[in-house]
Design an enzyme around this catalytic site. Sequence first.
Site, PDB file in Angstrom:
ATOM      1  N   ILE A   1     -23.255  14.099  13.417  1.00 10.38           N
ATOM      2  CA  ILE A   1     -24.709  14.123  13.299  1.00 10.38           C
ATOM      3  C   ILE A   1     -25.097  13.372  12.032  1.00 10.38           C
ATOM      4  O   ILE A   1     -24.635  13.727  10.936  1.00 10.38           O
ATOM      5  CB  ILE A   1     -25.255  15.562  13.261  1.00 10.38           C
TER       6      ILE A   1
ATOM      7  N   ASP B   1     -22.805  32.575   7.498  1.00 10.79           N
ATOM      8  CA  ASP B   1     -22.543  32.036   6.159  1.00 10.79           C
ATOM      9  C   ASP B   1     -23.612  30.999   5.839  1.00 10.79           C
ATOM     10  O   ASP B   1     -23.325  29.848   5.515  1.00 10.79           O
ATOM     11  CB  ASP B   1     -21.147  31.418   6.109  1.00 10.79           C
TER      12      ASP B   1
ATOM     13  N   GLU C   1     -18.911  16.569  17.250  1.00 15.12           N
ATOM     14  CA  GLU C   1     -20.021  15.611  17.259  1.00 15.12           C
ATOM     15  C   GLU C   1     -20.382  15.204  15.831  1.00 15.12           C
ATOM     16  O   GLU C   1     -20.456  16.045  14.939  1.00 15.12           O
ATOM     17  CB  GLU C   1     -21.225  16.273  17.932  1.00 15.12           C
TER      18      GLU C   1
END
Length: 379
Positions: free
Chosen positions: A167, A270, A165
Site C-alpha cells: 500500500i 496494538d 499487498e
Amino acid sequence: MAATRATATAAEPTGCGHPSELWRLRWPQTWRSSAPRLPLPPPPRSSLAALWLAAAPPTAEEQAPDPPPVAALGDDPIREWILTEGKATQITGVRSIGGGCINAAQRYDTDAGSFFVKTNRRIDPSMFEGEALGLKAMYDTKSIRVPLPYKVGSLPTGGSFIIMEYIEFGRSRGDQSALGRKLAEMHKTAKSDKGYGFYVDNTIGSTPQINTWTADWIEFYSKHRLGYQLELISQRYGDSAIYEKGQRLIKNIRPLFDGAVIEPCLLHGDLWSGNISSDTNGDPVILDPACYYYYEDKLIGSSTTDGHNEAEFGMSWCAGFSGDFYNSYFQVMPKQPGFEKRRDLYLLYHYLNHYNLFGSGYRSSAMSIIEDYLFLLAA
C-alpha cells in the site's frame, strides 16, 4: 516496538516515550489520582513463549536489515512465490524500507505491481502466521483498509517471511475523523461465536500473546492478558512485588464489570501511531495487528444495540488520537457508563508489556495503575 530488551536496571526505555512523559498522557482519572486465501495452520501454543523466554538480545548482525534474497529461484521462496502465484514474470527492483527493530522489510517491484515483504531471521513462521490471520480477519470486515496477506513461509537459511499487498502511503496519517468512524465500523461488524481469543496465538511487539478460546471475558483477560504478562515479568526480572500486587488485582477486578453485558468483537490489538497511516487517497490504513476477539461493552437496560469497544484504546498514550477521532468513533459505538473505572485496566496490559520488552523504566507506570485499583477496590 523494538525487539531489544533492556536490563532490569535500565532507566531509559525504548518504546513510545519516557514514562515521565507517558504518565501525563494517561487518561484523566475520575477516581484517586487473486492470491491464495488463508487460514494457515496454527502453531504449537508453547512455541512462542519458549522462544521469547530463551531469546538473548539480538546481535548487531541480527539487527541489521536482511540482505536482498539470492537470485537462484529454487533457493528463494519469496521470489518463487512472486514469479508463480504472484503472477509476475519479472522482478524489476528490491529495496529496503522501514520495518522497525523486530523485522526487516522490503518492497518488491514487478511487472504485476509491488509486494511488501517482511522477514525475520530468528523466528519461525508462527509469528507471521498470527499476523496474516489477523490482517485477513480485519480485511474481511470491509470496513477499514488493511494490507491483504498473500503468503507466509520459512526461509531456507532459518527464519521466516510474509508477503502481502503493498500500500502506497500518503503524506500524513490521514483524516482522524475517518479513522475513528472506520475503526468503529470494524468493531461493530466483526463478531465471534467462539468466545474470547483468536484462532492462533500471536505476538504483541515480540511478546507472545496467548489466545486460547475462553467463554468468560474476565477469566480470559485476567489469565491470558494481565496474568501472563505478570508471569513473564516474574520469570525475567524476579519482580515479586509487582507480581503479587498484580495477582491481588486480578482476583478482585470482577466488580469493575458490574452492569455490563459482554460480547466478543474483533480488535486490532496494538493500535499505536506506528501502526496507523493513510493511503494516497487519504483513507486510513492500519497494519501490524495483534488481533483477538475482545468484548464490546453494553449496559444492561440500554436501548443502544452496540456499545463501546473499550480495549482498543489501551495504546492511546502512544497513538495520538484527536478529539475528532473520538467524536466520530463514539457516534458509531457510543461510550457507555462505567468505562472511566475500567479504562486504565486496558492501559495496564500495555504498560506491563513495555516493561517486559524494554525494561524497568515502565515499571512505575504499571505499578501505579495496580495500586490505584487496589485502593479503589479496597483489595
